[in-house]
Design an enzyme around this catalytic site. Structure first.
Site, PDB file in Angstrom:
ATOM      1  N   SER A 187       0.865  -1.162   0.000  1.00  0.00           N
ATOM      2  CA  SER A 187       0.000   0.000   0.000  1.00  0.00           C
ATOM      3  C   SER A 187       0.910   1.222   0.000  1.00  0.00           C
ATOM      4  O   SER A 187       1.708   1.396   0.919  1.00  0.00           O
ATOM      5  CB  SER A 187      -0.890  -0.016   1.242  1.00  0.00           C
ATOM      6  N   LYS A 219      -1.014  -1.064  -4.487  1.00  0.00           N
ATOM      7  CA  LYS A 219      -2.208  -0.257  -4.253  1.00  0.00           C
ATOM      8  C   LYS A 219      -1.731   1.148  -3.985  1.00  0.00           C
ATOM      9  O   LYS A 219      -0.762   1.337  -3.245  1.00  0.00           O
ATOM     10  CB  LYS A 219      -2.944  -0.855  -3.055  1.00  0.00           C
ATOM     11  N   LYS A 235      -2.916   5.074  -2.766  1.00  0.00           N
ATOM     12  CA  LYS A 235      -3.956   5.879  -2.145  1.00  0.00           C
ATOM     13  C   LYS A 235      -4.320   7.003  -3.100  1.00  0.00           C
ATOM     14  O   LYS A 235      -3.430   7.594  -3.737  1.00  0.00           O
ATOM     15  CB  LYS A 235      -3.430   6.463  -0.829  1.00  0.00           C
ATOM     16  N   ASP A 290      -7.098   2.958  -3.448  1.00  0.00           N
ATOM     17  CA  ASP A 290      -7.872   3.028  -2.201  1.00  0.00           C
ATOM     18  C   ASP A 290      -8.157   4.491  -1.894  1.00  0.00           C
ATOM     19  O   ASP A 290      -7.222   5.280  -1.716  1.00  0.00           O
ATOM     20  CB  ASP A 290      -7.064   2.381  -1.062  1.00  0.00           C
ATOM     21  N   GLU A 323     -10.949   0.480  -3.892  1.00  0.00           N
ATOM     22  CA  GLU A 323     -11.290   0.211  -2.489  1.00  0.00           C
ATOM     23  C   GLU A 323     -11.959   1.426  -1.856  1.00  0.00           C
ATOM     24  O   GLU A 323     -11.449   2.541  -1.935  1.00  0.00           O
ATOM     25  CB  GLU A 323      -9.985  -0.145  -1.746  1.00  0.00           C
ATOM     26  N   ASP A 349     -13.810  -1.758   2.562  1.00  0.00           N
ATOM     27  CA  ASP A 349     -12.941  -1.822   3.733  1.00  0.00           C
ATOM     28  C   ASP A 349     -13.738  -1.226   4.906  1.00  0.00           C
ATOM     29  O   ASP A 349     -14.415  -1.957   5.644  1.00  0.00           O
ATOM     30  CB  ASP A 349     -11.638  -1.032   3.427  1.00  0.00           C
ATOM     31  N   LYS A 358      -9.897  -6.908   7.936  1.00  0.00           N
ATOM     32  CA  LYS A 358      -8.898  -6.456   8.900  1.00  0.00           C
ATOM     33  C   LYS A 358      -9.315  -6.971  10.267  1.00  0.00           C
ATOM     34  O   LYS A 358     -10.468  -6.775  10.678  1.00  0.00           O
ATOM     35  CB  LYS A 358      -8.823  -4.926   8.934  1.00  0.00           C
ATOM     36  N   GLY A 371      -4.192  -3.940   5.954  1.00  0.00           N
ATOM     37  CA  GLY A 371      -3.177  -3.586   6.941  1.00  0.00           C
ATOM     38  C   GLY A 371      -3.507  -2.263   7.591  1.00  0.00           C
ATOM     39  O   GLY A 371      -4.257  -1.455   7.043  1.00  0.00           O
TER      40      GLY A 371
HETATM   41  O1  OSB Z   1      -7.348   1.821   4.210  1.00  0.00           O
HETATM   42  O2  OSB Z   1      -6.131   0.129   4.056  1.00  0.00           O
HETATM   43  C1  OSB Z   1      -6.342   1.233   4.535  1.00  0.00           C
HETATM   44  C2  OSB Z   1      -3.365   2.308   6.696  1.00  0.00           C
HETATM   45  C3  OSB Z   1      -4.021   2.950   7.729  1.00  0.00           C
HETATM   46  C4  OSB Z   1      -5.391   3.058   7.691  1.00  0.00           C
HETATM   47  C5  OSB Z   1      -6.114   2.514   6.623  1.00  0.00           C
HETATM   48  C6  OSB Z   1      -5.463   1.858   5.598  1.00  0.00           C
HETATM   49  C7  OSB Z   1      -4.066   1.787   5.625  1.00  0.00           C
HETATM   50  C8  OSB Z   1      -3.277   1.177   4.562  1.00  0.00           C
HETATM   51  C9  OSB Z   1      -1.910   0.684   4.952  1.00  0.00           C
HETATM   52  O3  OSB Z   1      -3.611   1.117   3.413  1.00  0.00           O
HETATM   53  C10 OSB Z   1      -1.772  -0.785   4.810  1.00  0.00           C
HETATM   54  C11 OSB Z   1      -0.493  -1.261   5.434  1.00  0.00           C
HETATM   55  O4  OSB Z   1      -0.471  -1.519   6.658  1.00  0.00           O
HETATM   56  O5  OSB Z   1       0.486  -1.374   4.707  1.00  0.00           O
HETATM   57 MG    MG Z   2      -8.460   0.664   2.849  1.00  0.00          MG
END
Ligand code: OSB
Ligand code: MG
Length: 368
Positions: free
Chosen positions: A135, A161, A163, A188, A213, A238, A262, A290
């Site tokens: 991510s 992925k 953001k 995401d 996402e 999510d 999660k 994560g």
């Molecule tokens: O939306 O998946 C998410 C991190 C913090 C809060 C929400 C998200 C995330 C990540 C990081 O996408 C995923 C990771 O731990 O590598």
């Molecule tokens: Mg997410």
């Protein structure tokens, strides 16, 4: 098994580089760890609650309060034949799944250790290694994003992925797709868009993303169902999915075609397993999300990812992507093929480094 003692600790762990999403930027993680004493054996869990109520309403503060004042009193001194019995005893507390997961996952680790069994096997996992994605947070420029993704692919990761947020969406996706035509790519949005943005989100269909996402509201399943009808790209939920009931509503209304599980968001291994089973019965693939976990939460994610229907690469990656030094031994490592080998030692299979954890601890409370 009897829960004899619970030690709550808050550690502060600086990220190797800041992580930015549509809801904010994190530089130092405040992490609540739960160490449960079960017949003299320590089981470890992590809450994944954030520093701020921006991903969900839970924070380190609310998780601490709920654990100390409600969950521990419901669980202390009780006799369990299996960790799977703990979840239902939390039913009187509405929500607060990240608080619940900290204690619930700790009991699973302890049970596996008492039985001298790897946690993955105790959960019913079927994999020896799991497939990893990364991510990638919002970057200062498209050039920086491309360089970052290039570096992750070189390390072996199997999907990327990124953001996105309004104003940082089509351009970075287009640039990445041009540079990496065959990359398994997804985005995401962390709830940054509304249904009014459907025309913009439809333009993402041109880039063959494996999924988008959580584009819309964190608790808005209905609007996702409307949006999915307008998109070719599968929606993955999510933030919206906190329970089996939410998952059923989302699947039956067509709000998503994929679900990210999660442990913190759903409350631990028992509810995660039920959600996994429901999705399998509906042919909805799942993957492990994560939350910038320390090694403790990461180890639980690895164990959960061995379940059969975790058929897509998760956001479970190497310790070194997040921490200069993790709090477990050995650290989580990723093979050049982009996989993590599931440990075969009992419990979570990684050893918490107590001295390091103590040195990072800012707050501690022992509950008996
Ligand atoms: O939306 O998946 C998410 C991190 C913090 C809060 C929400 C998200 C995330 C990540 C990081 O996408 C995923 C990771 O731990 O590598
Ligand atoms: Mg997410």
């Amino acid at each position: 098994m009897r829960l004899r003692k619970l030690t709550l600790r808050e550690i502060h762990l600086p990220l190797v580089s800041p992580f930015e999403t549509s809801f904010g930027r994190t530089e130092i993680r405040r992490i609540l760890l739960a160490e449960a004493d079960v017949d003299g054996v320590s089981g470890w869990g992590e809450s994944t609650a954030g520093e701020n109520p921006f991903y969900s309403y839970e924070t380190v503060e609310t998780a601490w309060h709920i654990l100390r004042d409600y969950l521990w009193p419901a669980a202390r001194g009780r006799e369990f034949t299996s960790a799977s019995e703990l979840w239902d005893s939390f039913a009187g507390v509405r929500g607060h799944n990240m608080a619940k997961a900290a204690l619930e996952t700790a009991l699973w680790d302890a049970e596996a250790k008492l039985k001298n069994f790897p946690l993955a096997k105790l959960l019913g996992g079927v994999r020896e290694e799991i497939s990893c994605g990364v991510s990638v947070g919002i970057q200062p420029s498209v050039a920086a994003l491309i360089a970052k993704v290039e570096q992750e692919l070189a390390a072996g990761y199997r999907r990327a992925k990124i953001k996105i947020k309004p104003g940082y969406d089509l351009e970075p996706v287009r640039a990445l797709r041009e540079r990496f035509p065959r990359l398994r790519l997804m985005v995401d949005a962390n709830s940054a868009y509304t249904l009014g943005d459907a025309p913009l989100l439809q333009q993402l269909d041109a880039f063959f993303l494996i999924m988008i996402e959580q584009p819309l509201g964190w608790d808005d399943i209905f609007s996702h169902a409307q949006l999915q009808r307008l998109l070719q790209t599968p929606i993955c939920l999510d933030e919206c999915i906190h329970s089996v009931e939410h998952a059923r509503a989302a699947i039956e209304t067509g709000a998503c075609r994929i679900i990210n599980i999660k442990l913190g968001r759903v409350g631990g291994h028992t509810p995660a397993g039920r959600l996994h089973d429901l999705c399998r019965s509906k042919s909805i693939p799942v993957w492990c999300g994560g939350m910038l976990e320390s090694g403790i939460g990461r180890a639980h994610n690895i164990a959960m990812s061995t379940l059969e229907n975790f058929s897509l690469p998760g956001d479970v990656s190497a310790s070194r992507r997040y921490w200069a030094e993790d709090i477990i031994e050995p650290e989580v490592e990723v093979t050049p093929q982009g996989t993590i080998r599931v440990p075969s030692a009992p419990g979570i299979g990684y050893v918490p480094r107590i001295a390091r954890i103590e040195s990072l601890t800012r707050r501690r409370e022992v509950l008996v």
